[in-house]
Design a protein around this motif. Structure first.
Motif, mmCIF file in Angstrom:
data_model
loop_
_atom_site.group_PDB
_atom_site.id
_atom_site.type_symbol
_atom_site.label_atom_id
_atom_site.label_comp_id
_atom_site.label_asym_id
_atom_site.label_seq_id
_atom_site.Cartn_x
_atom_site.Cartn_y
_atom_site.Cartn_z
ATOM 1 N N VAL A 23 2.763 9.797 -9.922
ATOM 2 C CA VAL A 23 1.964 9.712 -11.059
ATOM 3 C C VAL A 23 1.092 11.072 -11.140
ATOM 4 C CG1 VAL A 23 0.030 8.846 -12.281
ATOM 5 C CG2 VAL A 23 1.991 7.461 -11.746
ATOM 6 N N GLY A 24 0.420 11.267 -9.975
ATOM 7 C CA GLY A 24 -0.222 12.577 -9.836
ATOM 8 C C GLY A 24 0.647 13.662 -10.062
ATOM 9 N N ALA A 25 1.907 13.824 -9.160
ATOM 10 C CA ALA A 25 2.737 14.879 -9.559
ATOM 11 C C ALA A 25 3.188 15.018 -10.975
ATOM 12 C CB ALA A 25 3.734 14.816 -8.624
ATOM 13 N N LEU A 26 3.384 14.063 -11.733
ATOM 14 C CA LEU A 26 3.774 14.403 -13.187
ATOM 15 C C LEU A 26 2.739 14.631 -13.961
ATOM 16 C CD1 LEU A 26 6.757 13.157 -13.661
ATOM 17 C CD2 LEU A 26 5.343 11.487 -15.196
ATOM 18 N N GLY A 39 1.533 6.364 -6.635
ATOM 19 C CA GLY A 39 0.308 7.452 -6.991
ATOM 20 C C GLY A 39 0.738 8.611 -6.849
ATOM 21 N N PHE A 40 1.433 8.998 -6.108
ATOM 22 C CA PHE A 40 1.799 10.476 -5.752
ATOM 23 C C PHE A 40 2.593 10.786 -6.867
ATOM 24 C CE2 PHE A 40 4.445 13.839 -4.050
ATOM 25 C CZ PHE A 40 3.419 14.563 -3.227
ATOM 26 N N VAL A 46 0.717 -1.163 -0.147
ATOM 27 C CA VAL A 46 -0.055 0.170 0.128
ATOM 28 C C VAL A 46 0.879 1.324 -0.043
ATOM 29 C CG1 VAL A 46 -0.027 -0.056 2.660
ATOM 30 C CG2 VAL A 46 -2.040 0.971 0.949
ATOM 31 N N GLY A 93 0.277 16.553 -12.801
ATOM 32 C CA GLY A 93 -0.210 17.835 -12.589
ATOM 33 C C GLY A 93 1.092 18.802 -13.092
ATOM 34 N N SER A 111 -2.592 16.060 3.505
ATOM 35 C CA SER A 111 -1.416 15.570 3.779
ATOM 36 C C SER A 111 -1.531 14.946 5.147
ATOM 37 C CB SER A 111 -0.007 16.429 3.789
ATOM 38 O OG SER A 111 -0.133 17.185 2.530
ATOM 39 N N VAL A 120 -3.523 12.040 5.189
ATOM 40 C CA VAL A 120 -2.872 10.868 4.648
ATOM 41 C C VAL A 120 -2.009 10.265 5.708
ATOM 42 C CG1 VAL A 120 -1.143 10.162 2.776
ATOM 43 C CG2 VAL A 120 -2.950 11.548 2.286
ATOM 44 N N LEU A 163 2.569 1.668 -3.433
ATOM 45 C CA LEU A 163 1.464 2.170 -4.482
ATOM 46 C C LEU A 163 1.005 3.534 -4.172
ATOM 47 C CD1 LEU A 163 -1.126 -0.904 -4.756
ATOM 48 C CD2 LEU A 163 0.347 0.163 -6.496
ATOM 49 N N ALA A 164 1.164 3.991 -2.748
ATOM 50 C CA ALA A 164 0.680 5.352 -2.328
ATOM 51 C C ALA A 164 1.861 6.258 -3.188
ATOM 52 C CB ALA A 164 0.489 5.507 -0.859
#
Lengths: 246, 125
Positions: B19-22, B16-17, B9, B24, B47, B50, B12-13
């Motif tokens: 991928v999201g940053a990229l 994910g962070f 997890v 963005g 934050s 999380v 993956l987190a």
């Protein structure tokens, strides 16, 4: 631990990452200007403009002086030219000192006592024009670039006094009473706007007294009527620069 | 292999962070200055949530519903708080930043102590 819960954390982390990078990118882009507030920005712009104007004016002055020097140099040998130049200088000095009648565009400011009858419990003294009020108007006119000023037909010169004398005001040792008519020669619109500035002289005075400002296309100001003899002041002969240094 | 499965997890987190940053970074979204305060405070609030989720996950008290509701309530509260601040003329976003900053550090320290204790107990066995 179920899959849904894990997916939740991952999804939120993805969204968080997205927004963090967007925010970081934006802050980086705006960095140069974002921390200067709009008001400060305007102030700085104003300051820059005034400084620029000042520089321009000074530059013009320098060029004028240079021209003048050039003229003096050119006319050094020609006697007649020098005399004419000296006459021009004398004319300028006369205008400045108020020894000659002058005409030109300008403004007429009329100060009249306000009426205090409107309410009972007020200090009626506030509604009478005092020497300070007149002085403030004159000062503002001078600051706005008035080249010649007269008050009730008395030319204001370097030695003129404006002083309370009982119910009247003494100017050039002549007493005048309200209404006070101030004629000033200069750029009419500039003079008017300088007086009418928000929070300026006219704005404050009009609370108690009547102030009327009219632009004039042509005004004629009388010459200074008094005597100009100096009992104590004596022009130093020789290099005038030395007197300043002492 | 077990280590990866246990900490899947987190991996993956983080992924994910990233991928999201990229995404963005790739997209051109403009945030105006006034909205920027809200965005920064909301980022801190999320934050914090999380971090809280990670802490709960490690100590196995994590509940999905609580996590999502916590995030939504935090965001709404932050927006209301900063909006009220801007109307009152106080920089309340600073208060938000300080409070969430402290909370995040507290949670990090809890996560750290929990992991440390767990690994120590593993060593003993």
């Amino acid at each position: 631990m179920d899959k849904k819960a894990q997916a939740g954390i991952v999804l939120i982390c993805t969204i968080l990452g997205f927004f963090v990078s967007v925010q970081v990118k934006n802050v980086g882009q705006n960095d140069s200007g974002s921390y200067v507030s709009a008001i400060r920005y305007e102030q700085l712009q104003d300051m820059l403009m005034t400084e620029k104007e000042k520089t321009e004016a000074l530059y013009k002055q320098v060029m004028e002086y240079k021209d003048e020097i050039l003229k003096y140099q050119e006319n050094a040998s020609e006697e007649s030219g020098t005399i004419e130049l000296l006459k021009n200088e004398l004319d300028k000095a006369e205008v400045l000192s108020g020894l000659s009648e002058v005409t030109g565009p300008g403004v007429t400011v009329t100060l009249t006592d306000g009426d205090s009858n409107s309410s009972v419990n007020v200090d009626s003294n506030m509604y009478i024009i005092h020497d300070e009020d007149v002085l403030r108007v004159l000062n503002e006119l001078r600051a706005a670039g008035a080249e010649a000023i007269s008050l009730n037909g008395e030319r204001i010169v370097a030695t003129s006094e404006i002083r309370c004398a009982g119910p009247t005001i003494s100017v050039n040792n002549t007493r005048t009473a309200a209404p006070f008519v101030i004629n000033a020669i200069g750029n009419p619109s500039e003079l008017e706007s300088a007086l009418k500035m928000r929070g300026g002289v006219a704005d404050i005075l009009s609370r108690w007294v009547k102030i009327d400002i009219v632009q004039q296309e042509e005004l004629t100001l009388p010459a200074y009527k008094g005597l100009m003899d100096f009992k104590y002041a004596d022009k130093r002969s020789g290099d005038s620069n030395e007197t300043d240094k002492k | 292999m077990k280590l990866i499965k246990n900490n899947l997890v987190f991996i993956l987190a983080i992924a994910g962070f990233a991928v999201g940053a990229l995404t963005g970074w790739m997209t051109n979204i403009y945030v105006s200055d006034s909205v920027s305060y809200y965005a920064a405070a909301i980022i801190l609030a999320v934050s914090d949530s999380v971090m809280g989720a990670i802490k709960n996950y490690i100590s196995s008290t994590y509940r999905f519903k609580e996590f999502i509701i916590g995030i939504v309530v935090n965001i709404v509260a932050v927006i209301a708080f900063i909006f009220a601040g801007s109307k009152l003329g106080i920089d309340l976003y600073m208060a938000v930043e300080i409070v969430f900053g402290i909370k995040i550090f507290e949670k990090i320290s809890k996560i750290r102590s929990f992991l440390l204790n767990k690994s120590q107990s593993c060593d003993k066995i």
